[in-house]
Design an enzyme around this catalytic site. Structure first.
Site, PDB file in Angstrom:
ATOM      1  N   ASN A  22      -2.241  -6.082  10.195  1.00 58.88           N
ATOM      2  CA  ASN A  22      -1.757  -7.140   9.298  1.00 58.88           C
ATOM      3  C   ASN A  22      -1.371  -8.350  10.131  1.00 58.88           C
ATOM      4  O   ASN A  22      -0.934  -8.213  11.276  1.00 58.88           O
ATOM      5  CB  ASN A  22      -0.517  -6.622   8.550  1.00 58.88           C
ATOM      6  N   LEU A  28       0.851  -1.198   0.000  1.00 56.82           N
ATOM      7  CA  LEU A  28       0.000   0.000   0.000  1.00 56.82           C
ATOM      8  C   LEU A  28       0.884   1.245   0.000  1.00 56.82           C
ATOM      9  O   LEU A  28       1.962   1.248   0.583  1.00 56.82           O
ATOM     10  CB  LEU A  28      -0.886  -0.008   1.247  1.00 56.82           C
ATOM     11  N   HIS A  41       1.198 -11.588  10.160  1.00 57.93           N
ATOM     12  CA  HIS A  41       2.451 -11.991   9.508  1.00 57.93           C
ATOM     13  C   HIS A  41       2.949 -13.296  10.133  1.00 57.93           C
ATOM     14  O   HIS A  41       2.987 -13.422  11.366  1.00 57.93           O
ATOM     15  CB  HIS A  41       3.500 -10.876   9.666  1.00 57.93           C
ATOM     16  N   GLU A  93       6.687   1.419   7.064  1.00 57.66           N
ATOM     17  CA  GLU A  93       7.762   0.443   6.878  1.00 57.66           C
ATOM     18  C   GLU A  93       7.156  -0.950   6.691  1.00 57.66           C
ATOM     19  O   GLU A  93       6.271  -1.360   7.453  1.00 57.66           O
ATOM     20  CB  GLU A  93       8.666   0.448   8.125  1.00 57.66           C
TER      21      GLU A  93
HETATM   22  C1  GRF Z   1      -0.842 -15.949   5.815  1.00 56.63           C
HETATM   23  O1  GRF Z   1       0.187 -16.823   6.211  1.00 56.63           O
HETATM   24  C2  GRF Z   1      -0.500 -14.543   6.209  1.00 56.63           C
HETATM   25  O2  GRF Z   1       0.206 -14.452   7.401  1.00 56.63           O
HETATM   26  C3  GRF Z   1       0.371 -14.108   5.080  1.00 56.63           C
HETATM   27  O3  GRF Z   1      -0.237 -14.671   3.936  1.00 56.63           O
HETATM   28  C4  GRF Z   1      -0.920 -15.859   4.302  1.00 56.63           C
HETATM   29  C5  GRF Z   1      -2.330 -15.741   3.804  1.00 56.63           C
HETATM   30  O4  GRF Z   1      -3.056 -16.930   3.941  1.00 56.63           O
HETATM   31  N1  GRF Z   1       0.503 -12.671   5.061  1.00 56.63           N
HETATM   32  P1  GRF Z   1      -4.619 -16.935   3.680  1.00 56.63           P
HETATM   33  O5  GRF Z   1      -4.875 -16.348   2.298  1.00 56.63           O
HETATM   34  O6  GRF Z   1      -5.303 -16.149   4.750  1.00 56.63           O
HETATM   35  O7  GRF Z   1      -5.019 -18.388   3.711  1.00 56.63           O
END
Ligand code: GRF
Length: 198
Positions: free
Chosen positions: A106, A92, A108, A142
């Site tokens: 988010n 973004l 991660h 970031e």
């Molecule tokens: C997840 O592991 C998330 O942490 C990462 O991308 C993956 C997305 O998985 N950013 P999904 O599309 O929600 O199954």
């Protein structure tokens, strides 16, 4: 609260949010699911639940800014209070992040700040870490760098990469709705990088 969930792929985290709503773990309305990928399975999950979906194809816009302005206007129309990035693989712009300061989160699949980027599970597995985990954080300018809301660890032990992926996803599916619930309940305060859970 009205939330928008941004997706690019499978959408298992979107499903976890949908299920959390059904199980009263969260109370927000999932007003819209936004994707950069028209073929994302996540869109099927949303449609099945009658949730509005919108695809923003980066290629039809002249610039990143134009693309993000278009998403912002859609979100304003929907009265969105919180943007949840759930496997959204497009960066973004600062413009978008500035429009939703402290209102974008988010999930991660690593213990940030280790293993930022799109291949966190593979890279941490190949690095040979003994402990990894999941981070839910606010999004700032970031990449994978904003204040951390929740983290949960897991020991890799003798997991294969496939097993590790599965274990990490399971944690994500609990942690992301938990963070949304904390925000809904106004139990989060941010001071600089520090997020306090009240
Ligand atoms: C997840 O592991 C998330 O942490 C990462 O991308 C993956 C997305 O998985 N950013 P999904 O599309 O929600 O199954």
């Amino acid at each position: 609260m009205n939330i928008a969930v941004f997706v690019s792929g499978n959408g298992s985290n979107l499903q976890a949010i949908i299920d959390a709503k059904k199980n009263n773990i969260i109370t927000s309305d999932i007003k819209v699911v936004v994707s950069n990928n028209a073929n994302a399975f996540a869109l099927e999950r949303a449609k099945k639940e009658g949730i509005k979906t919108v695809v923003f194809d980066g290629k039809v816009f002249h610039s990143q800014e134009e693309h993000d302005l278009s998403i912002i206007s859609q979100l304003k129309e929907e009265g969105i209070d919180l943007v949840v990035l759930a496997g959204y693989m497009r960066i973004l712009t600062d413009l978008f992040i500035g429009a939703y300061t402290d209102k974008i989160i988010n999930v991660h699949p690593s213990l940030l700040p280790s293993f930022k980027g799109a291949k966190a599970i593979k890279e941490s597995f190949e690095y040979g870490v003994k402990t990894t985990g999941v981070t839910v954080h606010f999004v700032d300018k970031e990449l994978d760098g904003g204040p951390i809301i929740l983290q949960k660890t897991l020991d890799v032990e003798d997991s294969s990469i496939e097993q590790l992926e599965e274990r990490i996803h399971k944690i994500e599916h609990a942690l992301l709705p938990q963070a949304i619930a904390l925000i809904e309940q106004k139990r989060i305060s941010i001071t600089g990088r520090k997020v306090k859970i009240i």
